[in-house]
Each structure stands twice: as C-alpha cells, then as structure tokens.
Scaffold this motif. Structure first.
Motif, PDB file in Angstrom:
ATOM      1  N   LEU A 107       2.955  -4.937 -13.276  1.00 42.56           N
ATOM      2  CA  LEU A 107       1.948  -5.902 -13.724  1.00 42.56           C
ATOM      3  C   LEU A 107       1.968  -6.124 -15.229  1.00 42.56           C
ATOM      4  CD1 LEU A 107      -1.004  -4.661 -11.491  1.00 42.56           C
ATOM      5  CD2 LEU A 107       0.514  -6.586 -11.044  1.00 42.56           C
ATOM      6  N   ALA A 162       0.344  -4.746 -17.457  1.00 44.51           N
ATOM      7  CA  ALA A 162      -1.028  -4.791 -17.965  1.00 44.51           C
ATOM      8  C   ALA A 162      -1.694  -3.439 -17.727  1.00 44.51           C
ATOM      9  CB  ALA A 162      -1.819  -5.896 -17.269  1.00 44.51           C
ATOM     10  N   LYS A 220      -1.551 -12.060 -10.316  1.00 44.32           N
ATOM     11  CA  LYS A 220      -0.711 -12.126 -11.516  1.00 44.32           C
ATOM     12  C   LYS A 220       0.158 -13.388 -11.495  1.00 44.32           C
ATOM     13  CE  LYS A 220       1.330 -10.518 -15.277  1.00 44.32           C
ATOM     14  NZ  LYS A 220       2.584  -9.799 -15.154  1.00 44.32           N
ATOM     15  N   TYR A 258      -1.980 -16.151 -12.626  1.00 45.37           N
ATOM     16  CA  TYR A 258      -2.301 -16.016 -14.046  1.00 45.37           C
ATOM     17  C   TYR A 258      -1.099 -16.410 -14.907  1.00 45.37           C
ATOM     18  CZ  TYR A 258      -4.261 -14.122 -18.325  1.00 45.37           C
ATOM     19  OH  TYR A 258      -4.754 -13.991 -19.608  1.00 45.37           O
ATOM     20  N   TRP A 298      -5.254  -8.603 -17.910  1.00 45.67           N
ATOM     21  CA  TRP A 298      -3.826  -8.924 -17.949  1.00 45.67           C
ATOM     22  C   TRP A 298      -3.211  -8.739 -19.331  1.00 45.67           C
ATOM     23  CZ3 TRP A 298      -2.672  -9.001 -13.141  1.00 45.67           C
ATOM     24  CH2 TRP A 298      -3.573  -9.507 -12.198  1.00 45.67           C
TER      25      TRP A 298
END
Length: 717
Positions: free
Chosen positions: A545, A547, A618, A621, A699
């Motif tokens: 991810l 993040a 994700k 995003y 994020w």
C-alpha cells in the motif's frame, strides 16, 4: 503546510506499461491450450497419489522436540523393550470371568500372537497380579512394547485393532488403549468428520456462488479451480511425506483452507474480469487488466497467508509444524492455479463466463449501488458505526482473559470408540490416574532414592517396582501413578513437583508429561509467533500500500476479530454455552494447540479481506487523489465480493462444527465466528470508517519511504 496526498497517478493515462502480472495473464490467455495441458499432466500425476493421502500421512507428532518427556520415551524404547508412552495397552475385561480363567487366558494368548506377528511391537508383557490385574480380578492389561516411532505405532494400531477387538465375545471385551490407540481412533473419527463436512459444504458453497455471480459458469470456475488445488496439494503431501513425516491433520486443514481461500481468490478475479470484459470487449485485454489489479491483491493475500503460517514453523512440535506446511502447500497450489489456470480459462471463455445467467445477473454491475450507498452512509456518520462495531468486538474479546488451554483429553474421541471404553475400564479397575502413568528413568544406583522421593510427592498414588534395563545400560524404569485423571488441571503441578523433588539424574516422562511439555512449548512460543505474524503482516501491507498509517491500522484491526473469535471460543468450549446445541461435552478448556494455530489462520483470513478492500480503495485513490472516492468506491467495488467470500467461508467452516470429534468442531466454530465478525464488523464497517476518519493521511507516505519501497500500483491504465 504540505498536502499529504500523493494525488492521482502522475504518469497519466496511456503512459504506464503493463506490469508483470498483466503480462502473465495475457500470456496465460493466449497460451491456454499449453496451460491446460501442463495442468492436466500435473493433476494426473499428483492425482494418482492423492487417494492414498490419509493412509500415507503420519498419525502422531504431538510432542515438544527436545523435551524431557520425549527423551524418556526414546530411552524406554531403546533400553526397556519398547515400554514407552507409545506402547499399546490391551484391556481385557469380563463381568463374569476373572483374568486367570482359561477363556480369558485364551484371548490373551491370541492377542499376544497378533502382536508377535508385527515387528513394530516389542516385548509383550502379560497381565501381572498387583500391577496390571485389577483388585477384583476382572480386568487385565496386556502391554505390547513399541519398537518404531510414534507415527509407526499409530499405523501399527490402525493395522491390528480390528483383529484385536474381534477377539471380544462370550462375555469377554477387548479394547486397545494408550496414546497410540488414542490417536488411531481419533484420526479415524476426524477423517470421517472432515469428509462429511466437505460433502456438506460443497453444495452449499455452489449455491452461494450462483447467487453471488448469477451465472452457473462463473460460479463453477472457483470450485473447479479449488478442486485442482486440492488434488495437487494432496499428491504433493504424499510426496513430501516420503522425505519427512507429515501429520494427517495437515490434509484436513489443507482441504478446508484451500476450499475457502481458492474460492476467495477466484471470486475476486472473476468479478473483476467480468467488469473489464463488459467495458473493453477484448478477452485478452480483460484478463490483463484483471491480473494487473485484482491479481496483485490475490498475490499479496497469498503471501500474507504463507507468511502468517510460516511463523508457526517456529513451534518445535512436528504435528503443529506439518499442519502449517500442509496448508502452505495447498495455498501455494491454489495461488498457482489462480495465477495460471484461471486466467487461461477466463481468456478461453470470454463472454461465455456469463453463460447460464440468472435474471438478476443481467442487471448486475461490478460497482454495487447498494455498497456505494453503504459507503456514503459510513462516510456521513462514521462515529456511531465505529463505536457500535468496536463495542461489540471489545465485548466479545473480554472473555479471552479467562481462557484456559490444555492438551485434548479422552473426550476428543467418541464415547463408543474402543480406546475410550478401554480407558474407562482402566480407570474403574485401577484408579483415576491409571491411564496416565508417569514414567521415571534413572541410574540403577539411584533406584531406591528415586522411588522414595516419588512416593513422597503429593498426588502420586503408587510407585511401581524398578525395572532394570535389558541391555546392561545401568538404567531403571519406574512407573508413578497419579491420583487424578491425566487431563486434570492438578496434573501439571504433580509433574512439576515430581521433577523438582527427584534426583537430578532422573527424568520424568509418560503420555501426560508429553502433553504437558507440549503445552508448555506452545505457551512459550505463542507470543513469539504472534509478534512475528503481526510484524510480517504489517510489512507486507506497507510494501503493497506504500502507506504506513493504513498498513498499521489494517494490521491492528485484524487483532479485533481474532480476539473476539477466541472470546467466543472461551464462552462455548470452556464455559459450555451452546454445547447442547452443538452436541459436545465441554472439557473446561480450549485444546492447547488452538491459540497458536488458529491465531495464524484467523489473522491470515482477516488480512485476506483487508487486502481486497484496501487494494481496491488504493486503486481509486491513485486515480483520483480523493479519499472520499477511495473509501466509497473501494467498498462499492469490493463489498459484494467480500460478502460473498465471507458467506462461503462461514458455510465451509461452520460445516465442520457439525463434526463429532471436538477439535474439528472447535476449528469450525472459531474460524466461522472469526470470518463472520471480521467481514461483517471490521471490513465492511470499521476499516471503511477508519479510511473516512484518516482521510489523505491514510495514504500518505514520507518521501524517504517511497524511495526505499518498490513501486506497486493497483490502478490499470
């Protein structure tokens, strides 16, 4: 102040080249015939071995390698004619005749001949007055020593127990008992329960899949994929068993986990493929897009499962380790089939994947309007839902602090099994602790001191005479009979006191000691295993991810469903709530291997859903840079799949709750409750709410971390 959002993909549409998985998917679709041929050859080869999986795999292995009790067993087998904890106790009982009567002696003679014809049995000792003949003379125990490993002895009992029990008749009952007979009877009952549960779960699973996909072909693909993985893993376990003993439990767990995860993975890919195909109309392109997006999530999920289970390999118990190996092998085959066989099948089917569609499926789109509405509701009112879900999970977790664990008692086998009836007769004729005699091995020069010290230990009812080693090794073997049932909580204290009071050269073992030493090892390694799983799970999410905050939150919320599942386990299996409905007698504790093994399995499943949800969020995003769109559309595009996958898993796991043996029942209830709570409260409520509350920060990643981590994107352009 700097905006923590990295924003949408700066490369723009059409600039980004296809990733490795996209190219793999396209290749599989274009070379479908080759893929089918290779899989067919592999399945034929491994499938030829698969039918022997239950008879080939090991039946024991429940021990702590390197422990004092294992050392005692090995010494007993080497120096005392196999009179170890793996020896077989043959109980011969008559209500009307005594052991010395000719009819009973004839049965004992024939039983001795059965043992003598099998080289896996060592010295056979007839019932002895004052030791292995009950005070009333109606029950005798014939001892058959063990010359092989514990696995060898379980298989030996498998081979001879029907001939031994067939000696019953004319008022004389014959029952093999002891640790080897216990595992023989339990493995047989467990195997039957597993097969029954699988037969029940398959049609239920198919029905859920048809409702979820709305197409018979699309619903059948995951089942065929899972079947291929199961056949391959069964054959693979047989091959692996030729190198190192693999517990038969490995296949039991592998069957269940492969079915659940295989369907999860196929659900995610097939749903994404149908969506991509409806937009592009190009089957190869649709496969490439599917693998470039959902395929990454599946790979990450599979790695998370493998990593979680690999932590169990730290526990020095062969049965526990090989159960993990069995599941890992099944997951590896299912993952391989998902990444090769499924893309090939989808590429070949194209629009035919929707064949046999139900009426509602023709109106079904990948972005679920209902889950989109649900996502917007969570976004608008996050706190009531967060507090409600958190309150339920915490309330169910609280009982965990009173959870007790111990190794399984005799109650894990059916009441009408031979080993259970023999066990009850031994207790009736010789005392509560007689089925669980402790064994002491010491130098012959210390025999008198050891016997005196053992007799002085509270809880020891009797100490038998010292038996000299047959090979002149200068050792003696003594038996110490406790005054409590072998599975009683007091047994641990008696063993500890005995070891503390005996001379330093004396070693204490026996079946109860082996169970307690294994439990001690499991308790010692539990925090280590949990820590390793959490750290590795976080690192995998962080890499995927990019993040740290959402990777940390995704890892921590997985603990909530795990804790709640064990809280329910305490209420059901320790306290007995619902035991009448489930048809079992509570032992007053959870089986000792449960916390280590079930934690790894539950966490792996929880992270499976985490990956599906967060990878989809994700992806959105990356396209928009808008956390609200990411949260709502992430749920809208993954919610239906998560719900369907959870329904399948719950059906599979709860089918094992119908089993008669207690361990499969524990497994089914604990894993089923974990999935129910995780999907319903964590993935579809709590995690989306956390995305809403953290916004862009979820994020965000510091520049130095982005430079260190490999670039992984879930959007496909």
């Amino acid at each position: 102040m700097t905006d923590p959002s990295p924003g949408p993909d700066p490369s723009g549409p059409g600039v980004r080249t296809e990733g490795v998985l996209a190219r793999l998917g396209r290749t599989m679709a274009l070379r479908a015939r080759w893929v089918f041929s290779v899989w067919l050859i592999a399945l034929v080869a491994l499938g030829a071995l698969a039918p022997s999986v239950f008879s080939s795999l090991a039946g024991a292995g429940w021990q702590a390698n390197g422990s004092e009790s294992v050392a005692v067993r090995e010494l007993a087998q080497a120096h005392f004619g196999g009179a170890s904890s793996a020896a077989v106790q043959l109980v011969v009982h008559s209500d009307t005749a005594v052991v010395t009567d000719p009819a009973v002696q004839d049965v004992l003679t024939r039983a001795t001949a059965v043992f003598a014809a099998d080289p896996r049995f060592g010295q056979v000792v007839a019932p002895q007055p004052g030791a292995t003949i009950s005070a009333d003379g109606h029950t005798g125990i014939l001892m058959a020593g063990a010359t092989g490993t514990t696995d060898d002895m379980v298989k030996a009992v498998d081979d001879v127990k029907d001939r031994l029990t067939a000696l019953s008749g004319n008022g004389i009952d014959v029952y093999p008992t002891g640790a080897s007979a216990l595992w023989s009877d339990f493995n047989a009952a467990n195997h039957d329960a597993m097969i029954t549960a699988e037969l029940f779960s398959w049609p239920v699973t198919l029905a859920i899949m048809v409702v979820a996909f709305g197409s018979l072909v699309a619903a059948g693909l995951p089942l065929l994929l899972t079947l291929a993985g199961l056949v391959a893993s069964a054959g693979g376990l047989v091959l692996l068993n030729t190198v190192t003993p693999i517990s038969v439990w490995a296949m039991n767990f592998a069957m269940m986990f492969a079915l659940a995860l295989g369907i999860d993975y196929a659900l995610f890919l097939v749903a994404r493929f149908r969506d991509a195909l409806s937009r592009s109309g190009d089957r190869e392109q649709a496969v490439a897009e599917t693998m470039d997006t959902a395929g990454k999530a599946v790979v990450l999920s599979g790695l998370t499962v493998l990593v979680s289970l690999s932590a169990v390999l730290l526990v020095p118990a062969p049965a526990v380790r090989t159960m993990a190996v069995g599941i890992m092998l099944a997951v590896a085959f299912v993952l391989l089939a998902t990444l090769t066989l499924l893309p090939a099948a989808l590429g070949r089917l194209g629009e035919k994947v929707n064949a046999g569609s139900l009426p509602h499926a023709r109106r079904q789109v990948h972005r679920s309007p209902r889950f989109a509405s649900w996502g917007r509701l969570l976004h608008a009112h996050p706190w009531p839902f967060a507090l409600g879900a958190l309150g339920v999970l915490v309330a169910l977790t609280v009982p965990v602090f009173g959870l007790k664990v111990a190794m399984p008692s005799i109650q894990v086998v059916p009441a009408d099994s031979a080993v259970r009836q023999g066990y009850d007769l031994v207790q009736a004729g010789f005392g509560q602790g007689a089925p669980g005699q402790l064994q002491i091995i010491a130098p012959a020069t210390q025999a008198d001191a050891v016997a005196a010290a053992a007799r002085a230990v509270p809880g020891i009812a009797m100490v038998g005479p010292a038996q000299a080693a047959q090979d002149g090794s200068g050792l003696v073997l003594l038996s110490a009979v406790p005054n409590v049932d072998p599975s009683a909580p007091a047994m641990g204290g008696i063993l500890d006191q005995l070891r503390a009071d005996l001379p330093t050269d004396a070693l204490v073992g026996g079946a109860p000691a082996e169970n307690l030493d294994l439990q001690s090892a499991l308790n010692t390694y539990l925090p280590i295993v949990v820590t390793v799983i959490l750290v590795l799970g976080f690192l995998l999410l962080l890499v995927a991810l990019q993040a740290p905050l959402i990777a940390l939150l995704g890892t921590l919320v997985s603990l909530l469903s795990t804790g709640a599942a064990f809280g329910v386990a305490k209420l059901v299996f320790q306290d007995g709530h619902g035991s009448g409905l489930l048809g079992f007698t509570p032992q007053g504790f959870l089986d000792g291997w449960g916390p280590v093994f079930f934690f790894a399995m539950i966490f792996a499943i929880a992270m499976d859903y985490t990956v599906f949800l967060l990878s989809t969020a994700k992806e959105h995003y990356e396209r928009t840079g808008d956390p609200e769109v990411a949260g709502v559309d992430g749920l809208a595009h993954s919610g239906r799949v998560i719900l369907a996958a959870a329904a399948v898993m719950v059906a599979v796991f709860f089918s094992f709750a119908l089993a008669d043996p207690l361990p499969p029942k524990e497994m089914g209830v604990i894993l089923g409750v974990a999935v129910l709570l995780d999907a319903g409260l964590v993935r579809l409520i709590l995690l989306p709410v956390l995305l809403r509350l953290t916004g862009h920060a979820a994020w965000w990643s510091p520049p130095w971390l982005r430079r260190v981590l490999p670039t992984i994107r879930f959007s496909h352009t």
